[in-house]
Design an enzyme around this catalytic site. Structure first.
Site, PDB file in Angstrom:
ATOM      1  N   GLU A   1       8.524   2.383  11.665  1.00  8.13           N
ATOM      2  CA  GLU A   1       9.599   3.375  11.575  1.00  8.13           C
ATOM      3  C   GLU A   1       8.925   4.720  11.392  1.00  8.13           C
ATOM      4  O   GLU A   1       8.338   4.991  10.349  1.00  8.13           O
ATOM      5  CB  GLU A   1      10.545   3.050  10.412  1.00  8.13           C
ATOM      6  CG  GLU A   1      11.862   3.823  10.480  1.00  8.13           C
ATOM      7  CD  GLU A   1      11.869   5.084   9.630  1.00  8.13           C
ATOM      8  OE1 GLU A   1      11.637   6.171  10.215  1.00  8.13           O
ATOM      9  OE2 GLU A   1      12.093   4.982   8.424  1.00  8.13           O
TER      10      GLU A   1
ATOM     11  N   CYS B   1      12.914  11.175   7.818  1.00  5.99           N
ATOM     12  CA  CYS B   1      12.729  10.941   9.253  1.00  5.99           C
ATOM     13  C   CYS B   1      14.051  11.047   9.996  1.00  5.99           C
ATOM     14  O   CYS B   1      14.104  11.518  11.123  1.00  5.99           O
ATOM     15  CB  CYS B   1      12.117   9.560   9.476  1.00  5.99           C
ATOM     16  SG  CYS B   1      10.472   9.355   8.762  1.00  5.99           S
TER      17      CYS B   1
ATOM     18  N   LYS C   1       0.885  -1.166   0.000  1.00  3.41           N
ATOM     19  CA  LYS C   1       0.000   0.000   0.000  1.00  3.41           C
ATOM     20  C   LYS C   1       0.923   1.216   0.000  1.00  3.41           C
ATOM     21  O   LYS C   1       1.458   1.591   1.040  1.00  3.41           O
ATOM     22  CB  LYS C   1      -0.917  -0.021   1.235  1.00  3.41           C
ATOM     23  CG  LYS C   1      -2.029   1.042   1.194  1.00  3.41           C
ATOM     24  CD  LYS C   1      -1.536   2.373   1.670  1.00  3.41           C
ATOM     25  CE  LYS C   1      -2.627   3.434   1.541  1.00  3.41           C
ATOM     26  NZ  LYS C   1      -2.071   4.797   1.377  1.00  3.41           N
TER      27      LYS C   1
END
Length: 460
Positions: free
Chosen positions: A232, A266, A158
């Protein structure tokens, strides 16, 4: 009634690149049935055949790196040369699992009382759902798919709704390598379908890279289904500049760590924590360097900073910068929406940032560097760990032993000395605190969704 679509928009110029139809419920059910059939076959594929397909996939990624990097540049704005680098780490990860497949799956013998034989083996369990973000459209997919395919699971993707062209091209690479539909399957769906998929008996786990809100939602769904998850999530990674650092090297490391991928990572070095003796020289040179960064077309080889991926995210970032200034941060350069079509934001440096300021406490997901002063190394460690996240961290200094001692005290999943947080196929990737749990890459990213099974044969 027309079906819903995923629309790709070039963030550099607002041009609509294409629309991709989403699956309706019947089509989604058909895809899941294909994965059921695919898993029944793939789980028994000989290791030599799995290794051959993984090697073929790595080769295809290398052969088509320019095409992949171009699609990434057009759909989410990553400078082309940085997209090339993304393909290179992606193929390296695939090769790691191809080259180490037999050793990773080799039964582990144990000497146990009363046993003629006692072994620990790893078995596949089904389909793994990967809910993947837009900021590293290929790398993130490979990071979850390669170890699971190596272990005999099948994969359901997805992907983020704004990179459907990336998802389509990635799927083609997997299929061309021999991971056919049902073994690697792209599901062009909305997030509203995730819960139903996780509860499907075929699905043995879910992995997500994204925001902490998305992580909480997926973790709750997986927990309710009694299935494992790997998350994560966000990060406000510190980069500590010690008082013995080479200032020019420190500035370049800070710029690379903060502004790569237009700051949309990130694990970017978002908080630049500088020992007081270095503060003035470091900040002055950092501002000069940021003011001269080349902003432009992602396809231009000289571009250092491209557009952000979407206008709404650009506007959210600008609002955070304005709040940071209201709370006492000093704007040194940037801090403005650029007057041109697309999702452009000027590379920005904020100083006078301290705990309690949004630029210290919140993740600023874009080209904004926050400079924070530390009285000494002990204070720098305290500031670095004063954070609800714990993904990565960097320490810069010429006394490597001292820098390592500081790096080992950071409350993060990954500590680097004299290098920004960097993915390597051989090293585990992941964080602690609200940066999530579980690891990807290396041998530690291999067994999250495999059954670690005991086989005990008693002495006759």
């Amino acid at each position: 009634m027309s079906r819903k679509t995923l629309t790709a928009v070039n963030p550099a110029n607002d041009q609509v690149l294409g629309e991709h139809e989403m699956l309706d419920d019947a089509q989604l059910a058909e895809k899941l049935d294909q994965a059921r059939s695919g898993y029944a076959e793939f789980r028994h594929l000989p290791l030599a055949d799995r290794r051959q397909r993984l090697t073929a996939l790595a080769d295809l990624i290398d052969q088509h790196q320019r095409e992949m990097a171009e699609i990434i540049a057009h759909e989410m704005g990553k400078p082309f040369h940085q997209g090339i680098a993304e393909t290179q780490i992606s193929s390296a990860i695939v090769r790691f699992y191809a080259d180490n497949l037999e050793s990773l799956l080799k039964p582990q013998s144990r000497q146990v009382e009363g046993a003629q034989k006692a072994e620990i083996v790893h078995d596949p369990m089904g389909a793994v759902l990967g809910v993947m973000p837009w900021n590293y459209p290929l790398y993130q997919v490979v990071r979850f798919a390669a170890p699971n395919l190596a272990g005999g699971n099948v994969c359901l993707l997805k992907h983020a709704s704004n990179v459907p062209g990336c998802a389509k091209y990635i799927t083609k690479l997997f299929h061309d390598a021999g991971f056919k539909e049902g073994t690697f399957t792209w599901l062009p769906i909305g997030s509203d379908k995730v819960e139903g998929i996780v509860h499907d008996p075929l699905v043995c786990g879910v992995t997500l890279t994204g925001s902490e809100d998305a992580g909480r939602a997926v973790a709750k769904i997986a927990g309710d289904a009694i299935k494992p998850s790997v998350l994560e999530l966000g990060g406000i990674d510190p980069l500590i500049v010690l008082d013995d650092a080479d200032v020019d090297k420190a500035v370049e490391l800070a710029v690379n760590g903060r502004f790569d991928n237009t700051g949309q990572s990130c694990a970017a070095s978002k908080r630049l924590i500088v020992e007081r003796p270095m503060l003035e020289r470091f900040t002055e040179r950092l501002i000069d360097r940021v003011q001269t960064m080349r902003i432009g077309d992602p396809m231009d080889g000289d571009t250092e900073v491209g557009p952000m991926s979407r206008k709404d995210l650009r506007d959210d970032l600008h609002a955070q910068v304005q709040r940071a200034i209201k709370h006492g941060a000093q704007l040194e350069t940037g801090g403005e929406v650029l007057d041109r079509p697309g999702a452009w934001y000027a590379p920005t440096v904020l100083t006078n940032v301290a705990p309690g300021n949004p630029a210290f406490d919140e993740e600023l997901f874009g080209p904004v560097a926050s400079v924070i002063v530390a009285d000494d190394a002990e204070h720098a460690i305290e500031l670095a760990n004063n954070c609800r996240y714990g993904l990565g961290g960097t320490v810069v200094g010429q006394d490597v032993k001292r820098a390592e001692q500081v790096a080992r005290r950071l409350e993060v999943g990954m500590s680097f000395v004299n290098r920004p947080t960097t993915p390597f196929a051989e090293l585990p990737f992941g964080g602690v605190k609200e940066s999530g749990y579980g690891r990807e890459q290396s041998e530690y990213g291999f067994g999250a969704f495999l059954n670690v099974r005991t086989v005990y044969i008693a002495e006759s």
